[in-house]
Design a protein around this motif. Sequence first.
Motif, PDB file in Angstrom:
ATOM      1  N   ASP A  87       0.844  -1.187   0.000  1.00 33.36           N
ATOM      2  CA  ASP A  87       0.000   0.000   0.000  1.00 33.36           C
ATOM      3  C   ASP A  87       0.886   1.245   0.000  1.00 33.36           C
ATOM      4  O   ASP A  87       2.098   1.169   0.196  1.00 33.36           O
ATOM      5  CB  ASP A  87      -0.966  -0.008   1.183  1.00 33.36           C
ATOM      6  CG  ASP A  87      -0.274  -0.086   2.529  1.00 33.36           C
ATOM      7  OD1 ASP A  87       0.968  -0.003   2.575  1.00 33.36           O
ATOM      8  OD2 ASP A  87      -0.970  -0.219   3.545  1.00 33.36           O
ATOM      9  N   ALA A  88       0.270   2.377  -0.252  1.00 39.08           N
ATOM     10  CA  ALA A  88       1.021   3.625  -0.384  1.00 39.08           C
ATOM     11  C   ALA A  88       1.781   3.961   0.897  1.00 39.08           C
ATOM     12  O   ALA A  88       2.921   4.425   0.846  1.00 39.08           O
ATOM     13  CB  ALA A  88       0.074   4.769  -0.767  1.00 39.08           C
ATOM     14  N   GLU A  89       1.176   3.705   2.037  1.00 39.06           N
ATOM     15  CA  GLU A  89       1.815   4.042   3.316  1.00 39.06           C
ATOM     16  C   GLU A  89       3.103   3.241   3.521  1.00 39.06           C
ATOM     17  O   GLU A  89       4.141   3.789   3.892  1.00 39.06           O
ATOM     18  CB  GLU A  89       0.856   3.776   4.472  1.00 39.06           C
ATOM     19  CG  GLU A  89       1.448   4.057   5.829  1.00 39.06           C
ATOM     20  CD  GLU A  89       0.503   3.679   6.963  1.00 39.06           C
ATOM     21  OE1 GLU A  89       0.999   3.549   8.088  1.00 39.06           O
ATOM     22  OE2 GLU A  89      -0.700   3.523   6.731  1.00 39.06           O
ATOM     23  N   THR A  90       3.050   1.942   3.257  1.00 41.62           N
ATOM     24  CA  THR A  90       4.229   1.086   3.433  1.00 41.62           C
ATOM     25  C   THR A  90       5.323   1.464   2.440  1.00 41.62           C
ATOM     26  O   THR A  90       6.503   1.565   2.806  1.00 41.62           O
ATOM     27  CB  THR A  90       3.849  -0.396   3.266  1.00 41.62           C
ATOM     28  OG1 THR A  90       2.852  -0.720   4.232  1.00 41.62           O
ATOM     29  CG2 THR A  90       5.046  -1.301   3.455  1.00 41.62           C
ATOM     30  N   ARG A  92       5.747   4.353   0.953  1.00 42.84           N
ATOM     31  CA  ARG A  92       6.265   5.679   1.332  1.00 42.84           C
ATOM     32  C   ARG A  92       7.237   5.539   2.501  1.00 42.84           C
ATOM     33  O   ARG A  92       8.285   6.183   2.537  1.00 42.84           O
ATOM     34  CB  ARG A  92       5.107   6.610   1.691  1.00 42.84           C
ATOM     35  CG  ARG A  92       5.495   8.071   1.754  1.00 42.84           C
ATOM     36  CD  ARG A  92       4.294   8.999   1.944  1.00 42.84           C
ATOM     37  NE  ARG A  92       3.222   8.752   0.995  1.00 42.84           N
ATOM     38  CZ  ARG A  92       2.024   8.251   1.325  1.00 42.84           C
ATOM     39  NH1 ARG A  92       1.740   7.951   2.575  1.00 42.84           N
ATOM     40  NH2 ARG A  92       1.099   8.057   0.413  1.00 42.84           N
ATOM     41  N   ARG A  93       6.889   4.683   3.436  1.00 46.64           N
ATOM     42  CA  ARG A  93       7.772   4.463   4.588  1.00 46.64           C
ATOM     43  C   ARG A  93       9.101   3.868   4.145  1.00 46.64           C
ATOM     44  O   ARG A  93      10.162   4.253   4.635  1.00 46.64           O
ATOM     45  CB  ARG A  93       7.082   3.543   5.587  1.00 46.64           C
ATOM     46  CG  ARG A  93       7.909   3.330   6.813  1.00 46.64           C
ATOM     47  CD  ARG A  93       7.046   2.932   7.971  1.00 46.64           C
ATOM     48  NE  ARG A  93       7.892   2.876   9.145  1.00 46.64           N
ATOM     49  CZ  ARG A  93       7.887   1.892  10.004  1.00 46.64           C
ATOM     50  NH1 ARG A  93       7.033   0.916   9.855  1.00 46.64           N
ATOM     51  NH2 ARG A  93       8.693   1.893  11.029  1.00 46.64           N
ATOM     52  N   ASP A  96      11.122   6.589   2.635  1.00 42.72           N
ATOM     53  CA  ASP A  96      11.655   7.466   3.686  1.00 42.72           C
ATOM     54  C   ASP A  96      12.833   6.812   4.409  1.00 42.72           C
ATOM     55  O   ASP A  96      13.822   7.482   4.725  1.00 42.72           O
ATOM     56  CB  ASP A  96      10.562   7.823   4.695  1.00 42.72           C
ATOM     57  CG  ASP A  96       9.512   8.752   4.116  1.00 42.72           C
ATOM     58  OD1 ASP A  96       9.751   9.347   3.044  1.00 42.72           O
ATOM     59  OD2 ASP A  96       8.431   8.869   4.735  1.00 42.72           O
ATOM     60  N   ALA A 114       4.930   4.420  -4.422  1.00 40.27           N
ATOM     61  CA  ALA A 114       3.978   4.925  -3.423  1.00 40.27           C
ATOM     62  C   ALA A 114       3.046   5.956  -4.046  1.00 40.27           C
ATOM     63  O   ALA A 114       1.837   5.948  -3.782  1.00 40.27           O
ATOM     64  CB  ALA A 114       4.719   5.526  -2.234  1.00 40.27           C
ATOM     65  N   GLY A 118      -0.747   5.243  -4.361  1.00 41.64           N
ATOM     66  CA  GLY A 118      -1.572   6.220  -3.656  1.00 41.64           C
ATOM     67  C   GLY A 118      -2.625   6.822  -4.550  1.00 41.64           C
ATOM     68  O   GLY A 118      -3.772   7.027  -4.137  1.00 41.64           O
ATOM     69  N   GLU A 121      -5.227   4.124  -5.022  1.00 49.03           N
ATOM     70  CA  GLU A 121      -6.013   3.984  -3.793  1.00 49.03           C
ATOM     71  C   GLU A 121      -6.976   5.156  -3.630  1.00 49.03           C
ATOM     72  O   GLU A 121      -8.118   4.972  -3.218  1.00 49.03           O
ATOM     73  CB  GLU A 121      -5.098   3.881  -2.578  1.00 49.03           C
ATOM     74  CG  GLU A 121      -4.359   2.565  -2.468  1.00 49.03           C
ATOM     75  CD  GLU A 121      -3.356   2.538  -1.328  1.00 49.03           C
ATOM     76  OE1 GLU A 121      -3.142   3.579  -0.666  1.00 49.03           O
ATOM     77  OE2 GLU A 121      -2.783   1.463  -1.095  1.00 49.03           O
TER      78      GLU A 121
END
Length: 173
Positions: A87-90, A92-93, A96, A114, A118, A121
């Motif tokens: 998913d976008a959050e994972t 993106r993490r 980062d 991401a 995203g 989503e």
Amino acid sequence: KAEDILYGLLNQDADNDNYWNMLANHYQHIEDPKGALSAMAIADIQGLLDAGADQKRLASMYGYIEAPEKAARVLGAAVEKEGIAEDAETLRRLGDLWLLARDRDGAKDYLARAAEVGHVEAEKGRQREDERDRRRADSHPADELLPGSFSNEAVEERPEERDEDNEWNPGNL
């Protein structure tokens, strides 16, 4: 005392992943992040961690003690093995973490993915909201209070609403 009990349990059954998780939780509770990481890392080396949430937690622990490259490698391996959803959050993490590890090339791919995920989503979320709004509009609460429906075919005329020429007269209401 809890630590001693957990070590006793681990001496009896070192292959029990619940005991390793409980030991890590204990160390987090007493605010010893390196102890918590040690317990989780040993469980990982023994192959006792789930590919999903446990790997994500282990990566988070590495990130917490300021080891972003190791955190990125653990989380990246979990994503590649499909233990964790992309998913976008994972993603993106992951990007980062690679940036914190000063690896821009590693970060670019994950941050681009991401952004793409995203966008997809967000579009799916908008479609779900639109569908929910359409369903709400189709089943307005006031509809349940009114007899019949709003279509002309469903309107039933009452005999008292017609005048003597059998024509409908709103004045008779």
